[in-house]
Write a protein that holds these residues in place. Structure first.
Motif, mmCIF file in Angstrom:
data_model
loop_
_atom_site.group_PDB
_atom_site.id
_atom_site.type_symbol
_atom_site.label_atom_id
_atom_site.label_comp_id
_atom_site.label_asym_id
_atom_site.label_seq_id
_atom_site.Cartn_x
_atom_site.Cartn_y
_atom_site.Cartn_z
ATOM 1 N N ARG A 25 61.380 13.357 25.984
ATOM 2 C CA ARG A 25 61.616 14.806 25.932
ATOM 3 C C ARG A 25 62.511 15.241 27.074
ATOM 4 N NH1 ARG A 25 55.403 16.787 24.700
ATOM 5 N NH2 ARG A 25 55.388 16.250 22.468
ATOM 6 N N ALA A 26 62.232 14.690 28.246
ATOM 7 C CA ALA A 26 63.047 15.048 29.401
ATOM 8 C C ALA A 26 64.497 14.646 29.186
ATOM 9 C CB ALA A 26 62.494 14.374 30.663
ATOM 10 N N LEU A 27 64.686 13.462 28.614
ATOM 11 C CA LEU A 27 66.047 13.014 28.332
ATOM 12 C C LEU A 27 66.723 13.913 27.312
ATOM 13 C CD1 LEU A 27 65.567 9.129 28.224
ATOM 14 C CD2 LEU A 27 66.864 10.453 29.908
ATOM 15 N N ALA A 28 65.955 14.338 26.300
ATOM 16 C CA ALA A 28 66.526 15.212 25.275
ATOM 17 C C ALA A 28 66.988 16.523 25.890
ATOM 18 C CB ALA A 28 65.484 15.481 24.173
ATOM 19 N N GLN A 29 66.186 17.095 26.808
ATOM 20 C CA GLN A 29 66.571 18.345 27.443
ATOM 21 C C GLN A 29 67.744 18.119 28.385
ATOM 22 O OE1 GLN A 29 63.097 20.109 29.165
ATOM 23 N NE2 GLN A 29 62.018 20.272 27.227
ATOM 24 N N ALA A 30 67.723 16.971 29.093
ATOM 25 C CA ALA A 30 68.818 16.690 30.016
ATOM 26 C C ALA A 30 70.128 16.515 29.273
ATOM 27 C CB ALA A 30 68.491 15.446 30.839
ATOM 28 N N ALA A 31 70.051 16.077 28.020
ATOM 29 C CA ALA A 31 71.264 15.846 27.238
ATOM 30 C C ALA A 31 71.835 17.122 26.652
ATOM 31 C CB ALA A 31 70.961 14.859 26.107
ATOM 32 N N GLN A 58 84.180 30.501 27.120
ATOM 33 C CA GLN A 58 85.124 29.398 27.283
ATOM 34 C C GLN A 58 84.771 28.544 28.494
ATOM 35 O OE1 GLN A 58 89.214 30.617 27.813
ATOM 36 N NE2 GLN A 58 89.848 28.601 28.501
ATOM 37 N N ARG A 59 84.505 29.204 29.622
ATOM 38 C CA ARG A 59 84.167 28.437 30.825
ATOM 39 C C ARG A 59 82.812 27.744 30.679
ATOM 40 N NH1 ARG A 59 85.507 25.813 33.034
ATOM 41 N NH2 ARG A 59 84.763 26.001 35.192
ATOM 42 N N LEU A 60 81.869 28.423 30.036
ATOM 43 C CA LEU A 60 80.554 27.817 29.848
ATOM 44 C C LEU A 60 80.666 26.566 28.992
ATOM 45 C CD1 LEU A 60 77.504 27.998 30.328
ATOM 46 C CD2 LEU A 60 77.349 29.432 28.280
ATOM 47 N N GLY A 61 81.459 26.640 27.926
ATOM 48 C CA GLY A 61 81.652 25.475 27.073
ATOM 49 C C GLY A 61 82.289 24.315 27.810
ATOM 50 N N GLU A 62 83.258 24.629 28.667
ATOM 51 C CA GLU A 62 83.911 23.570 29.443
ATOM 52 C C GLU A 62 82.920 22.888 30.393
ATOM 53 O OE1 GLU A 62 88.280 25.797 29.443
ATOM 54 O OE2 GLU A 62 87.036 25.796 31.248
ATOM 55 N N ARG A 63 82.024 23.665 30.971
ATOM 56 C CA ARG A 63 81.055 23.073 31.901
ATOM 57 C C ARG A 63 79.940 22.327 31.150
ATOM 58 N NH1 ARG A 63 81.330 24.016 37.204
ATOM 59 N NH2 ARG A 63 79.169 23.287 37.362
ATOM 60 N N LEU A 64 79.566 22.813 29.976
ATOM 61 C CA LEU A 64 78.517 22.151 29.206
ATOM 62 C C LEU A 64 79.028 20.905 28.488
ATOM 63 C CD1 LEU A 64 76.651 25.205 27.601
ATOM 64 C CD2 LEU A 64 75.861 23.769 29.501
ATOM 65 N N GLY A 65 80.344 20.812 28.305
ATOM 66 C CA GLY A 65 80.911 19.650 27.629
ATOM 67 C C GLY A 65 80.819 19.715 26.121
#
Length: 330
Positions: A25-31, A58-65
């Motif tokens: 679960r932690a990995l899923a949230q981290a991903a 736009q900036r949020l998407g760039e940081r979230l990948g």
């Protein structure tokens, strides 16, 4: 097999299972995010709110990948788009970016929203705040004191041009009017621009709006800015006094914000990630400069303080609406 041994084996097995599940679960949230994120803006495209929302997204998407899809969902005083997010899967992949009206104000009027904002949505972070100016006609009173004196000498004869009823600009004026004990009735318009045009034509005597929408009119002396509702004078308008400087010192002016919200059951780790990214974006000089050019300010409070701010404003607006018996649609 003795009962105690079975219980011990069951407990060990359960612990082992939990040990395997919790990291997953932690990995899923981290991903997060695992796919494109939809940001719903409950207003039409093209306005200042939409432009700021798209820049932030736009900036949020760039940081979230991951790509961010901005979905304009106007209608029903912004309640349509808000309801869409409130009923979305709480996984952080559908978010709401909105001013406060559908979050802190709509519930105090009839008909009630189809969602409960306090229950169904979690405030993540304020993306920007918006300064607000009190505007008068170019040939009208030179300052707030003059406007108040004229209103008191002519009760019921001066008019406030409101960009619709039941939104934060309308209610902010009601807050000012009540504190000043003046009788200036709100006249609803379909947006700010028609109200500003009628202010210049002398059909209304006061309007509240953001500086970006009237900067040119002020520079050309077609309108007079009487005061700013911000705690300090605005760098772009250093000659415009604050309301405190204009004599209204004890008025608790609500902050006008554009905020990011998520469905209430969104995992805390996802909310924390979004808050972290918004804080990082807000510190970027180029981003700050662009938002300033659009007429916005970066919040003077942290993302963690946003939920308490929203709750406080919800209470403040509700108290004002009840005390003044403000009604819309009647």
């Amino acid at each position: 097999m003795p009962m105690q041994r079975r219980s011990a084996l069951f407990t060990l097995s359960s612990l082992a299972l939990a040990a395997g599940v919790l990291p997953a679960r932690a990995l899923a949230q981290a991903a997060y995010p695992t796919r494109a994120v939809t940001v719903v803006v409950p207003f039409p495209p093209g306005g200042p709110t939409d432009v700021a929302a798209r820049l932030a997204a736009q900036r949020l998407g760039e940081r979230l990948g991951q790509p961010i899809v901005v979905e304009n969902r106007p209608g029903a005083l912004a309640m349509l788009g808000t309801d869409r997010v409130a009923k979305s899967a709480p996984d952080g992949h559908t978010l709401l970016l909105t001013p406060q009206s559908p979050i802190t104000i709509a519930e105090h009027f009839e008909p009630r929203p189809p969602y409960n904002a306090a229950r169904d949505l979690v405030p993540v972070a304020a993306v920007v705040t918006s300064p607000v100016l009190v505007l008068g006609a170019a040939d009208g009173p030179p300052d707030m004191r003059g406007l108040v004196e004229k209103a008191r000498a002519n009760p019921g004869k001066l008019l406030y041009g409101a960009p619709g009823l039941g939104n934060e600009m309308h209610l902010t004026w009601e807050l000012i009017r009540s504190a000043l004990n003046i009788d200036v009735m709100a006249v609803p318009y379909q947006g700010t621009n028609p109200a500003v045009l009628d202010l210049m034509a002398g059909r209304v005597q006061v309007v509240l709006t953001s500086p970006s929408s009237v900067k040119g009119h002020i520079a050309e002396r077609k309108l007079r800015a009487l005061a700013t509702l911000t705690p300090q004078r605005l760098p772009e308008f250093p000659d415009i006094p604050t309301m405190a400087e204009a004599g209204l010192r004890d008025l608790n002016m609500p902050v006008a914000w554009l905020g990011l919200l998520a469905p209430s059951a969104t995992p805390p780790a996802v909310v924390a990630r979004l808050r972290q990214e918004i804080a990082q974006i807000s510190a970027e000089p180029a981003y700050r400069q662009r938002m300033t050019e659009l007429g916005f300010e970066l919040p003077a409070f942290t993302p963690d303080a946003f939920p308490a701010l929203v709750a406080g404003q919800r209470t403040q607006w509700g108290a004002l609406i009840r005390a003044q018996n403000i009604q819309i649609g009647k």
